[in-house]
Structures are given as structure tokens and as C-alpha cells.
Enzyme design. Structure first.
Site, short mmCIF file in Angstrom:
data_model
loop_
_atom_site.label_atom_id
_atom_site.label_comp_id
_atom_site.label_asym_id
_atom_site.label_seq_id
_atom_site.Cartn_x
_atom_site.Cartn_y
_atom_site.Cartn_z
CG ASP A 40 54.68 35.88 34.89
OD1 ASP A 40 56.17 34.91 35.55
OD2 ASP A 40 53.91 36.99 35.69
CG HIS A 89 51.42 36.86 44.48
ND1 HIS A 89 50.69 38.39 44.37
CD2 HIS A 89 50.96 37.07 42.99
CE1 HIS A 89 50.95 39.20 42.94
NE2 HIS A 89 50.56 38.00 42.59
NE ARG A 145 39.00 33.52 46.44
CZ ARG A 145 39.33 34.23 45.31
NH1 ARG A 145 38.53 34.95 44.51
NH2 ARG A 145 40.21 34.80 44.89
CD GLN A 149 47.47 42.70 36.94
OE1 GLN A 149 48.65 43.36 37.56
NE2 GLN A 149 47.66 41.25 37.17
#
Ligand code: CA
Length: 443
Positions: free
Chosen positions: A139, A146, A156, A254
């Protein structure tokens, strides 16, 4: 590079004697996508082509003597991935012949029409399968908006949102092929380890932040030898076609696990693909120039730079995201996006994947990365939709920040261009089912 050219199979005035293919079908005569299916009560996978609300059984049509060109696609060994592994010339010859056989106005179609009962099935009688035995799945992260939003979420500035490597290298990671499922397979909320806000220690339990990711899946069609890279000039010829891909993501798992090595169990519990593989031949009229780089962006390194790819290596594909909230009868469109928001072309992604000599195999799957656009209503994942001004996503009466059990999420895509028949990708759909009971102590 040699991309397929536009020919009379793209003629929008052609219609099919399969009536459901005409009008507003995603699968008109000009599309003819490839897929694998089983018939009700049978278990043998069969190679097929979608036409309107029907499926052409390629082996049956070949057996009737009407499609000898399909022989290389019908290898008996299911591990061979013959359907997607067929050479581009074979794919294109099958397309031409099928187009004639299914065309309402061609004398060549008379024999096919008479024998339709032997090879044409109602789509409702076919169970679609993942279109290949996937050896490897990677992936990428080619969706620039995104990536930029991710950078800004981490504090940032807009100017510095992308990491320094982003405009030089197609970022990717190796995923799990075993959990790639076909559309309409329920997705089970994963259990996993995560740390709640302000907690010192992690817990194990059902994810509380289940998300989707709108992506384009790239199916590879050619084997390469270990040690043999793929040049950018030939990379497009390795692509057998495209489907929709939803990289379901558990954001809490995640974010806790990704420090140092990137995504792992927060992704591998499930990935959904749409069953029909839209071929490069069908997409010939729908090509766009590569993402326009600003004057300060670096030129891609030579192994990623091909003039033809820069001129027409991207795709003119519009995506939609639909959500049917748990308990609701109707799905609501919550977002729309476009393949032009991908910073890297599919050919650059393939050339990069193979650039270190890692071998490719027919049936391998590459995801492009989440396709979020620049506008607020162009999100490819909940993560990119939620900010201080937009605390929730609305779907009818429902409000969401992440997916609930019972929610059903659907991705669609269409290629449209004046003067050509619109073609669609069908559905990439999945409903969330509750997490499995766990024998471990849960959160
Ligand atoms: Ca992804």
C-alpha cells in the site's frame, strides 16, 4: 511507454443486445471488466466479464468456439492467475472479439446471441470472488492532500506539511494479502492494543476509531525475475487493471503501534476490493497528465520519469463515498474525490515497487494510498474530514467521527468524458460487524 490506444471498441454509438448494458449501466459494451466468480451451488472459480446486469462465462464462450482468443486466460491452474496474467495483446484481442460478439449491430454477434443461454449468467446468480490469488499486497501513500493533512494534524505548517522525502519517493509499506476480501464481505471491528488519551498504559480491546480509506487498487499482470527491476517506460504494461480498494484502518491501534516501523495490525485485519478489474484498454479514453508539480517541486529521478507517463499517466476517475449508517435504510453520499489528487502515477508506483529488484507476480495488488482532495468535501478517510471547524461528518440524521458497528460504507468510481461512453467500477462495499469476543481482558 506504450499505453493502449483508443479504437472502435470505445465507440460510444455501439450498444449491446444485452439490453441492461445500455443506458446507465456501469458495465456498457465499452467497459468489459475482468473478474472471477462462482455459480450458485458450485465451488469452481470461473473467469468472467461483466456486461450490464450479466456475466459472460469466458470458458463457456471459448468452449462454444466463439472466443478462441481467451485460451491463455483460462489456464486450469488457479494459482497461475491466468486471467490477470494474460499478455496485453491477449487482453486486447479478447476485448475486440467480445465487443463484436456482444454488439447489437454486428452480424458476428448472431451466433453469440443464439447461444447466450450457454455462456451468459445473471449477475445475481454469480458470487464474485477476489479476482486473483494475491501473492503480495503493498500500500502506497500517493494521495498528496491526505499526506499534507496528516502533517498538519501533527502540528506542521501548511508549507512544511509534507515530509522532505514525499516529493522524491512514492512512500509505501508491505501489507497483508491474506485479509484482502471482495466487496460485500463484512468487516469485523478488530481487537488490538492502543493507548487511550491521557492514559499511561495501553489496553487491549475493540478499536474505538475504525476508519475507511478510499484508494485505487492496481492489479499486476506480469511475473518478473528476482533481481530484475521494471523500467518506468515499461511499467504500465505490467498493469492488468484497476479496482476500488478500501484500506480499513483502526486509528487507535495504528497510532500506538506505528512508531518506528509504520502500520501493522491497525491495517491488516481487512482490506476490501471491488470484484471487477477495469482494464487499461477500457480506460484508454480516460487518461490525464501526471500531477502538475509546482515550480519548486523536484523533478522525479530518472527511474521514475517518462515523458509519455508525464503526459498521460494519470486517470480521469471520479470517486464517491457513500455511508448507510447503522439502522438507516438509505445510503448518503458523504464525499467525492478524483484520481488526479494522486501525486504519483500508477506506472511510477509500479516502477518504484520493482526498482530494488524485488520480483512482481501476476495477481499482486498495489494500493495507491488514500485519495483525499483539496476541498473539505473531498475526504478519502474520516481522519481528513474532521477538524476544528468540522467536528463530525453528517450522513442524514447520523453524525460520525469514526465507523459504528452496523455502518455500511461503499466506494464507487466512474470515468466520464465527452464523446465517450461512461464506464463504472461497480461497488466496493463493506458493513462493520462487532468485534469478536476476546479471551483477554478488554478495555
Ligand atoms: Ca492506506
Amino acid at each position: 511507454m506504450t499505453l493502449p490506444s483508443i479504437d472502435d471498441t470505445h465507440d460510444q454509438t455501439r450498444s449491446s443486445w444485452v439490453e441492461s448494458a445500455n443506458g446507465h449501466s456501469s458495465f456498457p459494451l465499452q467497459n468489459l471488466p475482468l473478474g472471477m466468480f462462482t455459480l450458485a451451488g458450485a465451488s469452481t472459480p470461473r473467469a468472467g466479464v461483466a456486461i450490464g446486469d450479466s456475466v459472460v462465462d469466458l470458458a463457456a464462450l471459448a468452449q462454444a468456439g466463439l472466443l478462441p482468443e481467451a485460451a491463455p486466460m483460462l489456464d486450469g491452474d488457479p494459482a497461475a492467475n491466468a486471467l490477470l496474467g494474460a499478455a496485453p495483446e491477449v487482453r486486447s484481442a479478447v476485448r475486440r472479439r467480445l465487443c463484436d460478439l456482444l454488439d447489437a449491430g454486428k452480424p458476428a454477434s448472431d451466433a453469440a446471441r443464439k447461444r447466450a443461454g450457454e455462456f451468459l449468467h445473471d449477475a445475481s446468480a454469480c458470487r464474485m470472488l477476489v479476482p486473483a490469488r494475491i501473492g503480495s499486497y503493498s500500500d502506497f501513500n500517493a494521495g498528496i492532500f491526505h499526506s499534507a493533512r496528516g502533517g498538519m494534524r501533527r502540528g506542521r505548517s501548511r508549507e512544511e506539511a509534507l515530509l522532505p522525502n514525499y516529493r522524491h519517493i512514492p512512500i509505501g509499506y508491505h501489507g497483508r494479502a491474506s485479509s484482502v476480501c471482495v466487496s460485500d464481505t463484512p468487516v469485523r471491528r478488530p481487537n488490538g492494543q492502543f493507548r487511550l488519551p491521557d492514559a499511561d498504559a495501553p489496553v487491549f480491546g475493540p478499536s474505538r476509531k475504525l476508519d475507511f480509506e478510499l484508494e485505487l487498487g492496481i492489479w499486476l499482470g506480469r511475473n518478473t525475475e528476482l533481481g530484475e527491476p521494471v523500467s518506468i517506460e515499461e511499467a504500465a504494461t505490467h498493469i492488468a487493471g484497476y479496482s476500488l480498494l478500501n484500506d480499513w484502518s483502526a486509528r487507535d491501534i495504528q497510532s500506538w503501534e506505528s512508531e518506528r516501523l509504520g502500520p501493522f495490525l491497525g491495517k491488516s485485519f481487512g482490506t476490501t476490493v471491488s470484484p471487477w478489474v477495469i482494464t487499461p484498454e477500457a480506460l484508454a479514453p480516460f487518461r490525464l497528465p501526471a500531477f502538475e508539480r509546482s515550480g519548486t517541486d523536484p523533478r522525479p529521478l530518472p527511474y521514475l520519469l517518462d515523458e509519455e507517463d508525464q503526459r498521460q499517466g494519470s486517470l480521469d476517475l471520479a470517486f464517491e463515498v457513500w455511508l448507510r449508517p447503522a439502522g438507516a435504510n438509505e445510503a448518503v453520499r458523504i464525499s467525492h474525490s478524483h484520481a488526479r489528487h494522486l501525486y504519483w502515477t500508477p506506472a511510477q508506483i509500479v516502477a518504484h515497487q520493482a526498482s530494488n529488484g524485488c520480483n512482481l507476480r501476476a495477481g499482486d495488488l498495489l494500493g495507491t494510498g488514500t485519495i483525499t482532495g483539496p476541498g473539505h468535501d473531498n475526504f478519502g478517510t474520516f481522519l481528513d474530514a474532521i477538524d476544528a471547524q468540522h467536528p463530525v461528518v453528517r450522513a442524514g440524521a447520523a453524525e460520525r467521527t469514526f465507523l459504528h458497528d452496523g455502518d455500511e460504507l461503499t466506494l464507487t468510481a466512474h470515468a466520464r468524458r465527452e464523446g465517450f461512453a461512461t464506464i463504472g467500477f461497480g461497488h466496493c462495499r463493506g458493513a462493520v460487524v462487532p468485534a469478536a469476543p476476546t479471551k483477554y481482558r478488554t478495555a
